[in-house]
Motif scaffolding. Structure first.
Motif, PDB file in Angstrom:
ATOM      1  N   ALA A   1     -34.681 -10.429  -7.756  1.00  0.00           N
ATOM      2  CA  ALA A   1     -35.685  -9.735  -6.933  1.00  0.00           C
ATOM      3  C   ALA A   1     -35.071  -8.523  -6.232  1.00  0.00           C
ATOM      4  CB  ALA A   1     -36.273 -10.700  -5.898  1.00  0.00           C
ATOM      5  N   ALA A   2     -33.843  -8.709  -5.712  1.00  0.00           N
ATOM      6  CA  ALA A   2     -33.177  -7.591  -5.021  1.00  0.00           C
ATOM      7  C   ALA A   2     -32.915  -6.456  -6.006  1.00  0.00           C
ATOM      8  CB  ALA A   2     -31.871  -8.077  -4.396  1.00  0.00           C
ATOM      9  N   ALA A   3     -32.502  -6.810  -7.228  1.00  0.00           N
ATOM     10  CA  ALA A   3     -32.234  -5.781  -8.247  1.00  0.00           C
ATOM     11  C   ALA A   3     -33.516  -5.004  -8.542  1.00  0.00           C
ATOM     12  CB  ALA A   3     -31.702  -6.444  -9.516  1.00  0.00           C
ATOM     13  N   ARG A   4     -34.594  -5.737  -8.739  1.00  0.00           N
ATOM     14  CA  ARG A   4     -35.866  -5.090  -9.092  1.00  0.00           C
ATOM     15  C   ARG A   4     -36.320  -4.152  -7.970  1.00  0.00           C
ATOM     16  NH1 ARG A   4     -39.350  -8.704  -8.112  1.00  0.00           N
ATOM     17  NH2 ARG A   4     -38.952 -10.117  -9.839  1.00  0.00           N
ATOM     18  N   ASN A   5     -36.222  -4.626  -6.733  1.00  0.00           N
ATOM     19  CA  ASN A   5     -36.720  -3.823  -5.615  1.00  0.00           C
ATOM     20  C   ASN A   5     -35.815  -2.630  -5.313  1.00  0.00           C
ATOM     21  OD1 ASN A   5     -39.081  -5.226  -5.283  1.00  0.00           O
ATOM     22  ND2 ASN A   5     -38.213  -6.678  -3.821  1.00  0.00           N
ATOM     23  N   LEU A   6     -34.507  -2.805  -5.509  1.00  0.00           N
ATOM     24  CA  LEU A   6     -33.613  -1.653  -5.322  1.00  0.00           C
ATOM     25  C   LEU A   6     -33.954  -0.560  -6.345  1.00  0.00           C
ATOM     26  CD1 LEU A   6     -31.203  -0.079  -4.222  1.00  0.00           C
ATOM     27  CD2 LEU A   6     -29.703  -1.490  -5.647  1.00  0.00           C
TER      28      LEU A   6
ATOM     29  N   ARG B   1     -42.147  -1.842  -5.332  1.00  0.00           N
ATOM     30  CA  ARG B   1     -41.386  -3.008  -4.866  1.00  0.00           C
ATOM     31  C   ARG B   1     -42.346  -4.181  -4.670  1.00  0.00           C
ATOM     32  NH1 ARG B   1     -37.764  -1.667   0.128  1.00  0.00           N
ATOM     33  NH2 ARG B   1     -39.775  -1.217   1.043  1.00  0.00           N
ATOM     34  N   ARG B   2     -41.823  -5.394  -4.890  1.00  0.00           N
ATOM     35  CA  ARG B   2     -42.673  -6.584  -4.713  1.00  0.00           C
ATOM     36  C   ARG B   2     -42.042  -7.524  -3.698  1.00  0.00           C
ATOM     37  NH1 ARG B   2     -42.843  -9.009 -10.356  1.00  0.00           N
ATOM     38  NH2 ARG B   2     -42.384  -7.121 -11.498  1.00  0.00           N
TER      39      ARG B   2
ATOM     40  N   ALA C   1     -26.723  -8.235 -11.134  1.00  0.00           N
ATOM     41  CA  ALA C   1     -26.146  -7.328 -12.139  1.00  0.00           C
ATOM     42  C   ALA C   1     -26.907  -7.451 -13.458  1.00  0.00           C
ATOM     43  CB  ALA C   1     -24.668  -7.656 -12.328  1.00  0.00           C
ATOM     44  N   GLU C   2     -27.188  -8.682 -13.856  1.00  0.00           N
ATOM     45  CA  GLU C   2     -27.932  -8.877 -15.110  1.00  0.00           C
ATOM     46  C   GLU C   2     -29.342  -8.300 -14.996  1.00  0.00           C
ATOM     47  OE1 GLU C   2     -25.924 -12.755 -17.187  1.00  0.00           O
ATOM     48  OE2 GLU C   2     -27.581 -13.116 -15.819  1.00  0.00           O
ATOM     49  N   GLY C   3     -29.945  -8.488 -13.812  1.00  0.00           N
ATOM     50  CA  GLY C   3     -31.297  -7.965 -13.597  1.00  0.00           C
ATOM     51  C   GLY C   3     -31.317  -6.447 -13.701  1.00  0.00           C
ATOM     52  N   LEU C   4     -30.320  -5.816 -13.103  1.00  0.00           N
ATOM     53  CA  LEU C   4     -30.271  -4.343 -13.152  1.00  0.00           C
ATOM     54  C   LEU C   4     -30.233  -3.861 -14.606  1.00  0.00           C
ATOM     55  CD1 LEU C   4     -27.624  -3.731 -10.322  1.00  0.00           C
ATOM     56  CD2 LEU C   4     -30.050  -3.107 -10.221  1.00  0.00           C
ATOM     57  N   ARG C   5     -29.404  -4.509 -15.406  1.00  0.00           N
ATOM     58  CA  ARG C   5     -29.297  -4.088 -16.811  1.00  0.00           C
ATOM     59  C   ARG C   5     -30.598  -4.377 -17.564  1.00  0.00           C
ATOM     60  NH1 ARG C   5     -26.083  -0.605 -16.372  1.00  0.00           N
ATOM     61  NH2 ARG C   5     -23.888  -0.783 -16.788  1.00  0.00           N
ATOM     62  N   ARG C   6     -31.110  -5.588 -17.365  1.00  0.00           N
ATOM     63  CA  ARG C   6     -32.312  -5.988 -18.102  1.00  0.00           C
ATOM     64  C   ARG C   6     -33.488  -5.071 -17.757  1.00  0.00           C
ATOM     65  NH1 ARG C   6     -34.018 -11.291 -16.418  1.00  0.00           N
ATOM     66  NH2 ARG C   6     -31.809 -11.681 -16.431  1.00  0.00           N
ATOM     67  N   LEU C   7     -33.547  -4.646 -16.505  1.00  0.00           N
ATOM     68  CA  LEU C   7     -34.674  -3.803 -16.083  1.00  0.00           C
ATOM     69  C   LEU C   7     -34.480  -2.342 -16.482  1.00  0.00           C
ATOM     70  CD1 LEU C   7     -35.105  -5.504 -12.604  1.00  0.00           C
ATOM     71  CD2 LEU C   7     -36.794  -5.538 -14.434  1.00  0.00           C
ATOM     72  N   GLY C   8     -33.292  -2.021 -16.998  1.00  0.00           N
ATOM     73  CA  GLY C   8     -33.129  -0.686 -17.573  1.00  0.00           C
ATOM     74  C   GLY C   8     -32.201   0.256 -16.823  1.00  0.00           C
ATOM     75  N   TRP C   9     -31.436  -0.244 -15.850  1.00  0.00           N
ATOM     76  CA  TRP C   9     -30.479   0.636 -15.159  1.00  0.00           C
ATOM     77  C   TRP C   9     -29.340   0.977 -16.112  1.00  0.00           C
ATOM     78  CZ3 TRP C   9     -29.986   3.637 -11.029  1.00  0.00           C
ATOM     79  CH2 TRP C   9     -28.720   3.999 -10.592  1.00  0.00           C
TER      80      TRP C   9
END
Ligand SMILES: Cc1cc2nc3c(=O)[nH]c(=O)nc-3n(C[C@H](O)[C@H](O)[C@H](O)COP(=O)(O)OP(=O)(O)OC[C@H]3O[C@@H](n4cnc5c(N)ncnc54)[C@H](O)[C@@H]3O)c2cc1C
Length: 424
Positions: free
Chosen positions: A316-321, A333-334, A24-32
């Motif tokens: 990683a899952a957040a970034r790739n989704l 995706r990485r 959840a934090e990754g999604l927000r940080r990456l800009g979702w």
């Protein structure tokens, strides 16, 4: 007349603990900037599990200290947080997540991250018996801690893996009579190998733990709904006031089963099977203890039940989704190729392991001087070193050993590195 508003697209993260929070934090940080629904079946906001078998069990920490974030930090994430709510079904084709709330709410999602962890194994006859414990949740830890608040209890710990070993160490430090039952004559030997496993068994014996090895516990003896002992395969009963079952766990994938999962070809045979991007199906990613994924660096599938992996894989899952949903905005995706890490605290020992120890067909153990409890062990195959374990080494020594397997070095070269590091 106002135009009909399209609802913001939603990503649902199922499982509100280490991996789910990181996602959840990754999604927000990456800009979702769409909706994030974080669903967790426990009543508590995300908390950390490693302290449960250490500081919560011993009484050294108040339960609040295990919280992974405070209320302000959670609120800044702008989550649709649904605690005390189970996900009961997911249809990957329709991207429809069903919650087990009163209305059986169905959420249409752009994507879902499965971070539901694992559930402890139990023994037949142990359910609803007072004094029979598992140790997975904060409530489990507090329940056992309350029992251990009464002095002089007889505790039988079933399972001599990491969880059983840590709990046994805490209970002994509190002065209780502890029996640790395992199928092997080692402690954590299945993961660490026989030599280190025997050494740890000696450590527990020296602290007064009675080890019963080579025997499986097959059931619980109870009278009037209270545990009175653990029954061994040969019929022997180990008298006990409390029995802790630390006999492994099963991935929490029930909510993913069903016709939709079959149509999407999900493999749930040992967790949620994912590819190197942590994807199980279009729009469905896995993270943490529940996820089995292909590690391209190691050329094999792994499912790792370690705290650091939960956070790393959640991100990683957040970034790739996001990259799948909008590659132009979020990039490619990485593959997820971590060097896994875990630690364990037992008495005054800190064990640290980097890389993969399981599956090694050779283990080289070196001690620092005369002290058998200061050691480094290298795990690997004929081709290469895959993991290291250290006990009592300096952070600098541990770092240089980690470098051997991060590369990874061929086995003979890694042995030279091991020798040099231990001699340094
Ligand atoms: C007592 C203990 C001590 C540990 N000590 C260490 C240690 O020293 N070092 C180390 O590296 N690792 C340790 N670990 C392992 C580490 O804590 C785990 O690897 C990590 O917590 C996994 O995080 P996760 O988010 O993947 O899963 P979990 O923490 O299991 O979280 C999954 C969450 O999803 C919830 N859930 C399950 N099904 C559903 C559903 N259908 N709907 C909604 N919610 C659901 C679960 O209730 C849970 O809250 C320890 C674990 C335990 C239990």
């Amino acid at each position: 007349m106002s135009a009909a508003r399209t609802p913001a697209p939603r990503i649902a993260v199922v499982g509100a603990a280490a991996a789910g929070l990181a996602a959840a934090e990754g999604l927000r940080r990456l800009g979702w900037d769409g909706e994030i629904t974080l669903v967790g079946d426990e009543p508590h906001p995300p908390y950390d599990r490693p302290p449960l078998s250490k500081h919560v069990l011993s009484g050294g920490w108040e339960p609040e200290r295990t919280a992974l974030r405070d209320a302000g930090q959670l609120s800044e994430l702008g989550l649709d947080l649904r605690l005390g709510t189970r996900a009961v079904a997911y249809d990957p084709g329709r991207r429809a997540l069903t919650l087990g709330d009163a209305g059986q709410t169905v959420l249409r999602c752009a994507g879902v991250i499965a971070a539901t962890g694992v559930a402890p194994r139990t023994l037949p006859g142990g359910d609803a018996v007072e004094g029979v414990h598992v140790l997975r949740t904060l409530d489990d830890a507090l329940a056992l801690h309350r029992r251990l608040a009464t002095p002089g209890r007889r505790l039988v710990v079933v399972g001599s893996g990491v969880l059983g070993a840590e709990a046994a160490a805490v209970a002994r430090a509190l002065g209780h009579q502890v029996t640790l039952v395992g199928t092997e004559d080692t402690v954590m030997g299945r993961v660490l190998g026989p030599k280190v496993g025997r050494l740890l068994a000696d450590v527990h014996r020296a602290h007064g733990v009675a080890l019963r090895s080579g025997q499986a516990v097959t059931g619980i003896r109870a009278e009037a709904g209270r545990a009175t002992g653990a029954v061994l395969a040969d019929g022997t009963v180990l008298e006990a006031d409390d029995v802790l079952l630390a006999i492994g766990s099963v991935p929490a994938v029930d909510w993913l089963r069903g016709p939709g999962a079959e149509a999407a070809g999900l493999d749930l045979s040992d967790g949620l099977r994912c590819d190197e991007f942590c994807a199980a199906a279009p729009g469905l990613y896995g993270a943490g203890d529940v996820a089995r994924w292909y590690h391209p660096g190691l050329g094999r599938e792994l499912r790792i039940e370690h705290r650091m992996n939960a956070s790393e894989q959640g991100l990683a899952a957040a970034r790739n989704l996001l990259a799948e949903l909008d590659p132009e905005r979020f990039g490619e995706r990485r593959p997820f190729t971590p060097v896994p890490y875990f630690w364990s605290d037992q008495y005054d020992l800190k064990l640290q392991a980097h890389g993969v120890l399981a599956g090694a067909d050779r283990i080289e153990v070196r001690t620092l001087g005369e002290d058998p409890l200061k050691l480094a062990a290298l795990y690997g195959t004929a081709d290469r070193a895959t993991g290291i374990l250290t006990i009592g080494l300096t952070p600098r020594q541990t770092r240089s050993l980690r470098a051997l397997i991060a590369t990874p070095a061929p086995w003979p070269e890694a042995i030279t590195g091991l020798t040099e590091t231990v001699a340094a």
